[in-house]
Structure formats: C-alpha cells, structure tokens
Design an enzyme around this catalytic site. Sequence first.
Site, mmCIF file in Angstrom:
data_model
loop_
_atom_site.group_PDB
_atom_site.id
_atom_site.type_symbol
_atom_site.label_atom_id
_atom_site.label_comp_id
_atom_site.label_asym_id
_atom_site.label_seq_id
_atom_site.Cartn_x
_atom_site.Cartn_y
_atom_site.Cartn_z
ATOM 1 N N SER A 144 0.047 3.321 -3.355
ATOM 2 C CA SER A 144 -0.692 2.410 -4.156
ATOM 3 C C SER A 144 -2.234 2.489 -3.247
ATOM 4 O O SER A 144 -2.229 2.710 -1.955
ATOM 5 C CB SER A 144 -0.179 0.934 -3.620
ATOM 6 O OG SER A 144 -0.979 -0.210 -3.719
ATOM 7 N N TYR A 157 4.958 -4.551 0.993
ATOM 8 C CA TYR A 157 4.810 -3.515 -0.061
ATOM 9 C C TYR A 157 3.968 -2.332 0.168
ATOM 10 O O TYR A 157 4.338 -1.172 0.388
ATOM 11 C CB TYR A 157 4.315 -3.924 -1.421
ATOM 12 C CG TYR A 157 4.023 -3.127 -2.447
ATOM 13 C CD1 TYR A 157 5.130 -2.717 -3.207
ATOM 14 C CD2 TYR A 157 2.715 -2.730 -2.632
ATOM 15 C CE1 TYR A 157 4.652 -1.787 -4.385
ATOM 16 C CE2 TYR A 157 2.507 -1.862 -3.663
ATOM 17 C CZ TYR A 157 3.453 -1.363 -4.447
ATOM 18 O OH TYR A 157 3.068 -0.538 -5.381
#
Length: 252
Positions: A144, A157
């Site tokens: 990400s 996350y």
Amino acid sequence: MASTPITLITGGSRGLGAAMALALARDGHDIVLTYRDAVGAAQGVVEQIQSQGRRALALPLDVTDTAGFPAFTGLLRDALKAWGASRLDGLVNNAGAGAHVSFAETTLAQFDAMLAIHLKGPFFLTQALLPMLAEGARVLNISSGLTRFTLPGYAVYAAMKGAVEVLSRYQAKELAARGVRVNTLAPGAIATDFGGGAVRDNAELNRFVASVTALGRAGEAEDIGGAVAALMRPGAGWITGQRVEASGGMFL
C-alpha cells in the site's frame, strides 16, 4: 518461464484482483484465481478471461486459514494437472481487507485479523507453494502507498503492509538461486469497493485524493491491473527485491 505462463492471484473475484487477472490474461497468462465467499463473482471473472481465449479457473481459499493450505495446494495441483501442467509461473498475493481505526483505539482482535490476512497468510501460502513455483517464477506481494505516506486511522493496516515489504526483500534474496523474482507493488488510493468503497463513493474523499495526486485523479482498478502485468512481463526480469508504487504520484 513457460510459453503459456500460469499465474495464481489470491482474492481475484473483484476489485484489484479481478483487474489483475484480466490484465494478465490479456498479456497471455492462464489464470487461477481464488475467492473466499463470492463464488458467483469469481466465476464471472473466469468467464471474462475465457472469452479472451485463455484458460481460467477459480478455487476457494481463506488466506487466514493456514491449516487449510495443504488441502488448497492439493486442489491446485490437481487443477494444473488437468491443464497438463505442474508448475506456477506467477503468484500474486493480493487478497486483503481494510481497517480504518486509530492507533489508540485498535483492538487486539483487529490487530490479529490484519496480521492473519496481510502477513501470516501470504507468508505461509507462498511457503506452501514453493514446490510448485517454476524456475524463474515471479512473486508479487501487494502492499500500500500507506507504507510511504501516513494518514490517520491506518496504523495497523499499514504496519502489516510494511512487514510485507520487508518480507518481499528476504524472499527475493533467498529464492534468487532458483531465479525467482519477488517484488512489492504498492497501490495508492483506488476507486473500488475496498474499505467500504470510500474512495469510489465519497465525493469529498475522491476530490481530496485527486488534489494530492500528481496525475490529478484517484486510481482505478485497471491502473493496478496494468502495473501488475508490466511487472510480470519477461522484460521486467531484472527487477527483484523492489517496492514499486502505483499511486499516480500521491503526496510527492
């Protein structure tokens, strides 16, 4: 790599995974995709790939259920045998789920869930599939943009994705003797149903993303599908152990 490469994509029934599968099929790959619950959506992707003249199938897999990996590899082995094959030329560890919660409010259950799906799952699934990876195979771990830039609410996350990026470098080093290339692809904000579809459906958020992105818009699933296809091509064979961000230039 075989003349007709076979690539496995986890979480391939929708969103980024489906776009990856379709882009790789257009590049000449036969595709095995996995799904957790959405068998209908997964079969729809399979049919789209088959309409391009490529072979495709969908297999059920919960990447958090490491105890189920031996049974999954058995199913995969049988499926490849039916195609007259025994090896994978590509593996894309894409399956994932979001968590938007502040660091202070993150619970142990949320932490463990993110760990299981984003780090433990890809770690041990790739390990289980090592005997089936062809010499010179490509492994691509999906991370990400949030490992480079920070936005409040994504600590747990992003921390797991950061660990995936470190894992990719170690895999690249340890699997290099077999010619296996391992890289990380880090998408930016993409307008899909991920995270409840916030980037896609929240106009204010979409405008914010566009305002901090050099190319002036939020990403689309096809942008990531194209990036995956590019990294899996033979011409990218000298790239390994790298983090490639596909974010349109967010927060440059």
